[in-house]
Design a protein around this motif. Structure first.
Motif, short mmCIF file in Angstrom:
data_model
loop_
_atom_site.label_atom_id
_atom_site.label_comp_id
_atom_site.label_asym_id
_atom_site.label_seq_id
_atom_site.Cartn_x
_atom_site.Cartn_y
_atom_site.Cartn_z
N LYS A 23 49.05 48.71 32.43
CA LYS A 23 48.29 48.24 33.33
C LYS A 23 46.58 48.18 32.74
N ASP A 24 46.31 48.52 31.72
CA ASP A 24 45.07 48.54 31.16
C ASP A 24 44.81 47.34 30.15
N SER A 25 46.02 46.24 30.26
CA SER A 25 45.94 44.95 29.25
C SER A 25 45.01 44.32 29.96
N ARG A 26 44.38 43.50 28.82
CA ARG A 26 43.20 42.42 29.29
C ARG A 26 43.79 41.51 30.43
N ARG A 27 45.10 41.29 30.08
CA ARG A 27 45.66 40.17 31.28
C ARG A 27 45.73 40.92 32.66
N ILE A 28 46.03 41.96 32.85
CA ILE A 28 46.17 42.68 34.10
C ILE A 28 44.53 42.87 34.41
N GLU A 29 43.69 43.36 33.85
CA GLU A 29 42.47 43.52 34.05
C GLU A 29 41.88 42.22 34.71
N ALA A 30 41.96 41.00 33.86
CA ALA A 30 41.53 39.71 34.37
C ALA A 30 42.25 39.36 35.55
N TYR A 31 43.28 39.53 35.91
CA TYR A 31 43.89 38.95 37.24
C TYR A 31 43.59 40.24 38.47
N GLY A 32 43.48 41.30 38.07
CA GLY A 32 43.11 42.49 38.96
C GLY A 32 41.46 42.18 39.25
N THR A 33 40.73 42.02 38.39
CA THR A 33 39.28 41.43 38.75
C THR A 33 39.22 40.24 39.78
N VAL A 34 40.29 39.20 39.61
CA VAL A 34 40.17 38.08 40.22
C VAL A 34 40.37 38.60 41.77
N ASP A 35 41.55 39.50 41.74
CA ASP A 35 41.91 40.09 43.24
C ASP A 35 40.76 40.86 43.99
N LEU A 63 42.58 31.50 44.62
CA LEU A 63 42.33 32.67 43.81
C LEU A 63 43.67 33.33 43.44
N HIS A 64 44.73 33.32 44.67
CA HIS A 64 45.74 33.77 44.50
C HIS A 64 46.58 32.82 43.29
N ILE A 65 46.49 31.57 43.35
CA ILE A 65 46.93 30.70 42.24
C ILE A 65 46.60 31.22 40.89
N VAL A 66 45.26 31.54 40.87
CA VAL A 66 44.63 31.94 39.47
C VAL A 66 45.48 33.21 39.19
N GLN A 67 45.60 34.16 39.93
CA GLN A 67 46.51 35.49 39.68
C GLN A 67 47.68 35.08 39.38
N ARG A 128 31.88 38.65 36.92
CA ARG A 128 32.68 39.75 36.06
C ARG A 128 34.13 39.43 35.77
N ALA A 129 34.51 38.79 37.01
CA ALA A 129 36.25 38.32 36.71
C ALA A 129 36.23 37.31 35.83
N GLU A 130 35.28 36.23 35.66
CA GLU A 130 35.21 35.33 34.55
C GLU A 130 35.01 35.92 33.33
N ARG A 131 34.19 36.72 33.08
CA ARG A 131 33.97 37.66 31.67
C ARG A 131 35.26 38.15 31.36
N ARG A 132 35.96 38.84 32.35
CA ARG A 132 37.29 39.65 31.95
C ARG A 132 38.29 38.52 31.53
N CYS A 133 38.20 37.38 32.26
CA CYS A 133 39.17 36.20 31.85
C CYS A 133 38.78 35.65 30.50
N VAL A 134 37.73 35.53 30.27
CA VAL A 134 37.26 34.99 28.86
C VAL A 134 37.70 36.05 27.67
N SER A 135 37.70 37.20 28.03
CA SER A 135 38.04 38.21 26.93
C SER A 135 39.51 38.29 26.76
N PHE A 136 40.32 38.17 28.06
CA PHE A 136 41.80 37.89 28.06
C PHE A 136 42.09 36.71 27.25
#
Length: 178
Positions: A23-35, A63-67, A128-136
């Motif tokens: 649950k702490d993977s960058r992928r989960i952090e990315a779409y969790g922040t989109v949520d 945003l649901h599609i992004v997730q 912030r979500a965008e930054r998390r997604c760029v990192s992912f």
């Protein structure tokens, strides 16, 4: 459908492919922040302006599609994905809203009416979500670049919507003092 399954009790969750990941993977952090962004957009509705509420509902669906997109490491052709048409839709709305606004000549403080301030908050979390997604995306191959572009444009749209609501509410924009 049961809300609780216990499958996540050990700190792992399923991707769309049923692959288990932390649950702490960058992928989960990315779409969790989109949520988070999606929930904040939901807090703003209804604004009292039908055109804005319709756009916010559309944004929530996007945003649901992004997730879904980020939760799927191996998308197939018919899987939900953000594409250029979603970005185009945001740009068209920004252009239409901008036509109603006074030109932006300097930075403004993120404040205003209740829905305006909430939209500014959603914009900040979107960044912030965008930054998390760029990192992912830097960590994993095959991440849909259009989804990251969408989030970048969405923060612009939320900023513009905040300004639009504030103008309609008769709230004057304030500039920072340096």
């Amino acid at each position: 459908m049961t809300i609780y399954t216990g499958r996540g009790d050990q700190g792992q969750t399923d991707l769309r492919t049923m692959e288990r990941v932390s649950k702490d993977s960058r992928r989960i952090e990315a779409y969790g922040t989109v949520d988070e962004v999606n929930a904040l957009v939901g807090v703003v509705r209804p604004t009292g302006y039908d055109d804005i509420d319709e756009k916010l509902r559309e944004i929530q669906n996007h945003l649901h599609i992004v997730q879904a997109d980020f939760a799927n490491p191996s998308p197939e052709e018919d899987d939900p994905q953000i594409d250029e048409s979603h970005v185009d839709s945001l740009e068209a709305f920004i252009d239409d809203a901008d036509a109603e606004l006074d030109p932006l000549e300097s930075f403004i403080l993120p404040s205003g009416s209740e829905p305006g301030a909430k939209l500014h908050h959603a914009r900040a979390v979107c960044r912030r979500a965008e930054r998390r997604c760029v990192s992912f995306a830097a960590e994993e191959a095959g991440v849909n670049e259009a989804a990251i572009v969408y989030l970048n444009r969405l923060s612009d749209a939320l900023f513009t919507l905040a300004r639009l609501v504030n103008k309609r509410e008769g709230v004057r924009e304030e500039n920072p003092e340096y």
